[in-house]
Enzyme design. Structure first.
Site, PDB file in Angstrom:
ATOM      1  N   SER A 230      11.431  -0.202  16.336  1.00 50.99           N
ATOM      2  CA  SER A 230      10.428   0.820  16.096  1.00 50.99           C
ATOM      3  C   SER A 230      10.528   1.327  14.659  1.00 50.99           C
ATOM      4  O   SER A 230      10.480   0.527  13.729  1.00 50.99           O
ATOM      5  CB  SER A 230      10.575   1.947  17.120  1.00 50.99           C
ATOM      6  OG  SER A 230       9.407   2.743  17.140  1.00 50.99           O
ATOM      7  N   HIS A 360       8.267  -0.590  25.289  1.00 42.97           N
ATOM      8  CA  HIS A 360       8.663  -0.535  23.876  1.00 42.97           C
ATOM      9  C   HIS A 360      10.182  -0.613  23.743  1.00 42.97           C
ATOM     10  O   HIS A 360      10.921   0.171  24.339  1.00 42.97           O
ATOM     11  CB  HIS A 360       8.138   0.764  23.267  1.00 42.97           C
ATOM     12  CG  HIS A 360       8.333   0.895  21.791  1.00 42.97           C
ATOM     13  ND1 HIS A 360       8.162  -0.163  20.917  1.00 42.97           N
ATOM     14  CD2 HIS A 360       8.688   1.949  21.018  1.00 42.97           C
ATOM     15  CE1 HIS A 360       8.383   0.245  19.684  1.00 42.97           C
ATOM     16  NE2 HIS A 360       8.722   1.523  19.717  1.00 42.97           N
TER      17      HIS A 360
END
Length: 535
Positions: A230, A360
């Site tokens: 991320s 994610h």
């Protein structure tokens, strides 16, 4: 993209955990190698353009075109061409990465690294935790940003140490651009125009300085990698691009301001450039004028991918979250891979978005084997597995739509840092390449050579179209493509059934030169051949 770190860390507490990796020992004691952070630092770079004079160009800039307007002809030119890209990226995207400070000192132990820097009367200190595998060392090591990247247990099981790097100690999030905080800004000023990503990169470079100075009793300065997911994936990408001592760069789901091409983000519907610029001061202050007009940028992220060449690069992405810009990321990887191939290091880049789990930064079983193989090859120097391109059909970008330049055949020796079995990315972590040449007509016509890499259930074909004794101005390659095969992606060509034709920018091929196109599919393509006809 915003993430809640406590939840995310729980979700990936063991990213790639349980891989069952074979324990490999690093080579017998070697001293830390004094590498070079920026090999092109002494290149004579022409004056950079001013922001106000930049033209609009919807296509990706030509990575082979130098600032003086000429194109690269030899691999030896890459050092200074890379330096041009570096300085453009600093000026317009990330902000400047200062050279090594006047004084860098510190210590290295089996549990920590300390860093003390001073420059022009200002100083700062920070540290990083070290976790070594069993054995006496010295060990290769992977910087894990915020402890949030590829699984630390898997890294240690492969024989590498883990350096847990806290980026916020060097560049803190949650601060305004006029009052940036952290070790970097203590030295270079709270109002520095350099963004956090480049500040984080500077911090890792200073840690490597200390490792190199330590004598190599614990960690090896010539075998370092970096990973993060991320926002930390954005950081890992920039760190690897801007320090050539990093041998293996592994960004994960980096999103906007990371790997995805800036030009593609608006059309894909990913986190907008203005949002990424405003969420945190990740990007340099100068980027603010391009959030609504990325086509004016003289660089794009495919060139930052290329900056890593010929070193190891393993990009991991998530095709299930549009906000991460995975289609634009695949274009960046494909574009950068053209530089890798031109340098003779095409098998040193891996891009993998063909995954099932859409959460994610979740555990990815698909990445376990290539993670092990990349660590073995680039950090342990004990493997030679070729790179892999596994692009998900859910987010498959088409490089042909984004470029109007061709990949040159560069003279000079190979730039590959390690022995390789292939000059282009394979389609599997365990490729079985084969080449099937076929004649395409008279000496003045063209020939097509198919290089096929397959795995259980899928394949990638790379087709080289070579002109004969005279220039060709268009070509078509007819293949023995079985109707039972399903084609999921085509690049650098237009397809009609089992035939492939040139696109606008690669139809003209000078005598004796070549261009390449490729396609990916499912099924078994054994025996695939092609016949070329020229126009």
């Amino acid at each position: 993209m915003k993430i809640r770190l406590p939840l995310a860390l729980v979700a990936v507490a063991a990213l790639l955990a349980g891989a069952g990796l074979q324990i490999l020992h690093s080579p017998a004691a070697v001293a830390a190698s004094a590498g070079v952070e920026d090999e092109g630092a002494n290149c004579a770079v022409p004056a950079l353009p001013d922001a106000g004079s930049l033209p609009t160009n919807a296509k990706l800039p030509d990575p082979f075109k130098k600032l003086d307007g000429t194109r690269m002809a030899n691999k030896s030119e890459w050092t200074c061409r890379r330096e041009e890209i570096k300085r453009l990226a600093e000026k317009f995207v990330y902000g400047e990465k200062p050279a090594k400070p006047q004084s860098v000192t510190g210590t290295v132990s089996r549990t920590s690294i300390t860093v003390n820097v001073s420059n022009a009367g200002k100083s700062a200190s920070f540290s990083a935790a070290v976790d070594v595998p069993s054995g006496t060392g010295p060990f290769p090591a992977v910087f894990v940003l915020g402890g949030f990247g590829a699984d630390t247990a898997a890294i240690k099981a492969a024989g590498a140490a883990v350096i847990t790097y806290d980026p916020y100690a060097v560049g803190k999030e949650g601060t305004p651009r006029t009052n940036k905080q952290g070790a970097f800004y203590s030295v270079y000023g709270a109002n520095s125009s350099t963004g956090l990503l480049m500040a984080w990169a500077w911090g890792v470079s200073r840690l490597i300085d200390v490792i190199e100075q330590s004598g190599g009793s614990v960690l090896r300065g010539d075998a370092t990698g970096v990973t993060g997911c991320s926002r930390f994936g954005k950081g890992a990408f920039v760190i690897g691009a801007f320090d050539q001592r990093i041998q293996l760069t592994m960004p994960i789901e980096s999103g906007s301001a990371g790997v995805p091409i800036f030009r593609g983000i608006p059309g894909e519907g990913a986190q907008s450039l203005s949002s990424a610029y405003g969420e945190q001061p990740w990007l340099g202050d100068a980027f603010g004028t391009f959030t609504g007009s990325p086509a004016r940028l003289p660089v794009d992220t495919h060139e930052m991918v290329a900056m890593v060449a010929p070193r190891g690069l393993f990009i991991m992405d998530n095709p299930h979250i549009v906000n991460l810009g995975p289609k634009s990321a695949s274009v960046a990887a494909l574009g950068g891979a053209e530089v890798y191939k031109a340098l003779g290091a095409g098998d040193s880049i891996t891009y993998w978005s063909d995954i099932q789990d859409g959460n994610h930064c979740a555990n990815r079983p698909e990445w376990r084997t290539p993670l092990q193989q990349n660590i073995q090859r680039y950090l342990l120097k004990s493997g030679s597995a070729a790179g892999s391109f596994h692009v998900s059909s859910k987010a498959s970008g088409n490089l042909a739509e984004w470029r109007d330049w061709t990949t040159p055949s560069l003279g000079g020796g190979s730039a590959s840092p390690t022995p390789s079995a292939s000059a282009s990315p394979s389609a599997s972590a365990s490729p079985s390449p084969s080449a099937s040449p076929s004649s395409g007509g008279p000496a003045g016509g063209c020939t097509a050579t198919v290089s096929l890499n397959q795995w259980n259930g899928g394949f990638v074909a790379t087709v080289r179209v070579t002109a004969g004794s005279t220039q060709i101005n268009g070509w078509t390659v007819s293949t023995t493509l079985s109707p039972t095969l399903t084609i999921t992606n085509v690049w650098n060509a237009a397809r009609s059934g089992s035939s492939f034709s040139n696109v606008q920018y690669n139809g003209t091929v000078p005598a004796g030169q070549y261009t390449e196109f490729g396609f990916q599919g499912t099924g078994t393509a054994t025996g695939l051949t092609g016949t070329c006809s020229a126009r």
